[in-house]
Scaffold this motif. Structure first.
Motif, PDB file in Angstrom:
ATOM      1  N   GLN A   1       0.831  -1.198   0.000  1.00  0.00           N
ATOM      2  CA  GLN A   1       0.000   0.000   0.000  1.00  0.00           C
ATOM      3  C   GLN A   1       0.871   1.255   0.000  1.00  0.00           C
ATOM      4  N   ASN A   2       1.981   1.203   0.733  1.00  0.00           N
ATOM      5  CA  ASN A   2       2.900   2.343   0.752  1.00  0.00           C
ATOM      6  C   ASN A   2       3.526   2.549  -0.615  1.00  0.00           C
ATOM      7  N   PHE A   3       3.852   1.453  -1.299  1.00  0.00           N
ATOM      8  CA  PHE A   3       4.375   1.551  -2.663  1.00  0.00           C
ATOM      9  C   PHE A   3       3.354   2.226  -3.575  1.00  0.00           C
ATOM     10  N   LEU A   4       2.091   1.812  -3.476  1.00  0.00           N
ATOM     11  CA  LEU A   4       1.047   2.419  -4.305  1.00  0.00           C
ATOM     12  C   LEU A   4       0.925   3.914  -4.028  1.00  0.00           C
ATOM     13  N   LEU A   5       1.031   4.279  -2.769  1.00  0.00           N
ATOM     14  CA  LEU A   5       0.921   5.676  -2.375  1.00  0.00           C
ATOM     15  C   LEU A   5       2.064   6.514  -2.939  1.00  0.00           C
ATOM     16  N   THR A   6       3.277   5.992  -2.836  1.00  0.00           N
ATOM     17  CA  THR A   6       4.457   6.769  -3.229  1.00  0.00           C
ATOM     18  C   THR A   6       4.792   6.662  -4.713  1.00  0.00           C
ATOM     19  N   SER A   7       4.092   5.811  -5.439  1.00  0.00           N
ATOM     20  CA  SER A   7       4.398   5.617  -6.865  1.00  0.00           C
ATOM     21  C   SER A   7       3.285   6.143  -7.782  1.00  0.00           C
ATOM     22  N   GLN A   8       2.429   6.998  -7.244  1.00  0.00           N
ATOM     23  CA  GLN A   8       1.269   7.457  -8.021  1.00  0.00           C
ATOM     24  C   GLN A   8       1.671   8.134  -9.331  1.00  0.00           C
TER      25      GLN A   8
END
Length: 240
Positions: free
Chosen positions: A212-219
């Motif tokens: 989820q953190n990856f999804l947040l930071t890779s938008q």
């Protein structure tokens, strides 16, 4: 010496002996527990490593070693590439929460170690090439690690969560021997989207906090990928 004093000294001596005995016993138990832990971790990485090698029909010998040292000692020459030995340090192992993530670490290092067998001078030339172009081979190793993981039955999204946890984000990559972590993750994600979309359609990592953190930071990077897919462009994306 009075009788009372004699008894008191005897009692104190017994207490000291008992305390020392308990301490020694606890220390022995701690040592034994640590030995069991190290053996358990070693057995796990041996099994996962062998599974990766066998599933991918890797004909070259590679050994795996667990080292409880906190972190790798930085050397100018990466002996992993020449000794064909992959060392998982405790400082790295602590970032793994699943077999997928252990497989992620081992797979990308297997790629580099196995490559050192091929080519001229018993692979020595390939080793020099890897060290001379670390950014290029970092991307190659990441992609081949995804392939190895899938072939062995591991979820390649484990590579994303492992890197997201263990590799800090640098400010610049112009003068670094490594790519920005955000770029690495974006390239790995694009590779999975194109070659193994099943893992995203049936995403078992969707509730994983690190994913989820990856999804947040890779938008922003994922928007670039979405645009590329929608337009059918073949150009290489300049990820941030």
């Amino acid at each position: 010496m009075r009788k009372f004093d004699t008894i008191l000294i005897a009692v104190i001596a017994c207490m000291i002996t008992f305390t020392s005995s308990v301490y020694a016993s606890e220390k022995t138990e701690d040592v034994n527990a640590e030995i069991v832990r190290e053996q358990t971790v070693q057995s796990k990485i041996d099994d996962i490593g062998a599974k990766l090698l066998n599933a991918n029909k890797t004909p070259n010998r590679v050994v795996f070693v667990y080292n409880k040292a906190a972190k790798k000692v930085f050397l100018k020459y990466d002996t992993t590439l020449t000794s064909r030995k992959i060392v998982l340090y405790d400082g790295t192992y602590k970032f793994t929460d699943s077999d997928d993530e252990i497989a992620a670490f081992l797979a990308r290092n297997i790629v580099l170690a196995a490559r050192s067998y091929d080519g001229q001078f018993s692979g020595e030339l390939n080793t020099v090439q890897i060290m001379a172009s670390p950014k290029k081979y970092e991307v190659i190793a990441d992609k081949l690690a995804v392939d190895m993981m899938v072939a062995a039955g591991y979820n390649p999204l484990g590579l994303i969560t492992f890197i997201n946890k263990s590799c800090p984000q640098r400010r610049f990559d112009m003068i670094s021997s490594k790519n920005l972590t955000s770029k690495r993750l974006a390239i790995i994600y694009e590779y999975i989207v194109n070659k193994y979309p099943y893992f995203l359609v049936n995403n078992t990592y969707i509730n994983n906090e690190h994913y989820q953190n990856f999804l947040l930071t890779s938008q922003n990077n994922r928007r670039l990928l979405k645009k590329k897919l929608e337009t059918g462009s073949k150009e290489k994306i300049k990820y941030e």
